[in-house]
Design a protein around this motif. Structure first.
Motif, PDB file in Angstrom:
ATOM      1  N   CYS A  27      19.257 -13.910  -5.051  1.00 46.97           N
ATOM      2  CA  CYS A  27      18.117 -14.704  -4.622  1.00 46.97           C
ATOM      3  C   CYS A  27      18.816 -15.689  -3.354  1.00 46.97           C
ATOM      4  N   GLN A  28      17.925 -16.108  -2.184  1.00 44.62           N
ATOM      5  CA  GLN A  28      18.663 -17.138  -1.625  1.00 44.62           C
ATOM      6  C   GLN A  28      17.504 -18.024  -0.925  1.00 44.62           C
ATOM      7  N   ARG A  29      17.412 -19.262  -0.931  1.00 44.49           N
ATOM      8  CA  ARG A  29      16.501 -19.964  -0.313  1.00 44.49           C
ATOM      9  C   ARG A  29      17.124 -20.567   1.228  1.00 44.49           C
ATOM     10  N   TYR A  30      16.199 -20.398   2.144  1.00 44.36           N
ATOM     11  CA  TYR A  30      16.877 -20.441   3.570  1.00 44.36           C
ATOM     12  C   TYR A  30      15.907 -21.620   4.301  1.00 44.36           C
ATOM     13  N   ASN A  31      14.994 -22.290   3.544  1.00 42.27           N
ATOM     14  CA  ASN A  31      14.087 -23.358   4.276  1.00 42.27           C
ATOM     15  C   ASN A  31      15.025 -24.343   4.884  1.00 42.27           C
ATOM     16  N   SER A  32      16.181 -25.048   4.320  1.00 44.90           N
ATOM     17  CA  SER A  32      16.759 -25.906   4.820  1.00 44.90           C
ATOM     18  C   SER A  32      18.424 -25.962   4.299  1.00 44.90           C
ATOM     19  N   ALA A  33      19.155 -26.645   5.076  1.00 48.38           N
ATOM     20  CA  ALA A  33      20.703 -26.629   4.418  1.00 48.38           C
ATOM     21  C   ALA A  33      20.836 -27.487   3.285  1.00 48.38           C
ATOM     22  N   PRO A  34      21.626 -27.258   2.308  1.00 50.55           N
ATOM     23  CA  PRO A  34      22.398 -25.840   2.091  1.00 50.55           C
ATOM     24  C   PRO A  34      21.649 -24.838   1.575  1.00 50.55           C
ATOM     25  N   GLN A  35      21.649 -23.740   2.200  1.00 47.00           N
ATOM     26  CA  GLN A  35      20.731 -22.511   1.849  1.00 47.00           C
ATOM     27  C   GLN A  35      21.142 -21.738   0.745  1.00 47.00           C
ATOM     28  N   THR A  36      20.969 -22.397  -0.399  1.00 44.62           N
ATOM     29  CA  THR A  36      21.629 -22.020  -1.630  1.00 44.62           C
ATOM     30  C   THR A  36      21.055 -20.755  -2.179  1.00 44.62           C
TER      31      THR A  36
END
Lengths: 107, 119
Positions: free
Chosen positions: A88-97
């Protein structure tokens, strides 16, 4: 930073089984969540974006759900070609963990 | 067809510098962000940072800030990841990928560049 925690870290299931992988964010990320599949020695492939939007060409046995902090990737009927590690990856803000990954094997 | 083509594998010694590249084609290079992702041997994916090729605005993960530099040359549709002083722990596969906006998943990926740092 927002942490992403996947579970389980690995699983073994039979062909045809329903498989569920969970991903938890340490803070609310709305639906800014993607799922990737990485087969051994290959490049990651985007399966699902916006928590539940299946990418073109991805088999319909894959589905995603959730919002806020809790998300799920489901494979409705596991196939031999689904052997891979899923992230999974979150991409709402950096860093996009990214999450730490879930390795899926056939029993 | 969107394609990202990365430079070839590298073998370097600790302390050496290195720059690897990621060339985009099949789209307007300045329209998509480029991100860099590290994958150490047998390990998971780590988001390193990203660049907006239109103005070279960058953001980095705290884990990589100060150790790598991300840049881009829009005239040749190429993004770069560079190190001024490599460590053995930099041994990894490095992927570039696109994002079509500041908050988007990465739909196109390069083939990866294997960097090996060993004395």
């Amino acid at each position: 930073d927002i942490q992403m925690t996947q579970s389980p870290s690995s699983l073994s299931a039979s062909v045809g089984d329903r498989v569920t992988i969970t991903c938890r964010a340490s803070q609310d990320i709305s639906n800014y969540l993607a799922w990737y599949q990485q087969k051994p020695g290959k490049v990651p492939k985007l399966l699902i974006s916006a928590a539940s939007t299946l990418q073109s060409g991805v088999p319909s046995r894959f589905s995603g759900s959730g919002s806020g902090t809790d998300f799920t990737l489901t494979i409705s009927s596991l196939q031999p070609e689904d052997v891979a590690t899923y992230y999974c990856q979150r991409y709402n803000s950096a860093p996009q963990t990214f999450g730490q990954g879930t390795k899926v094997e056939i029993k | 067809e969107v394609q990202l083509v990365q430079s070839g594998a590298e073998v370097k010694e600790p302390g050496e510098s290195l720059r690897i590249s990621c060339k985009g084609s099949g789209y307007t290079f300045t329209s998509y962000w480029i991100i860099w992702v590290r994958q150490m041997p047998g390990k998971g994916l780590e988001w390193m940072g990203r660049i907006d090729p239109s103005d070279s605005y960058t953001s980095y993960s705290p884990s990589f800030q100060g150790h790598v530099t991300i840049s881009a040359d829009k005239s040749i549709s190429t993004a770069y990841l560079q190190w001024s002083s490599l460590k053995a722990s930099d041994t990894a596969m490095y992927f570039c990928a696109t994002q079509n906006s500041i908050a988007a998943a990465s739909d196109y990926w390069g083939q990866g560049t294997l960097v090996t740092v060993s004395s």
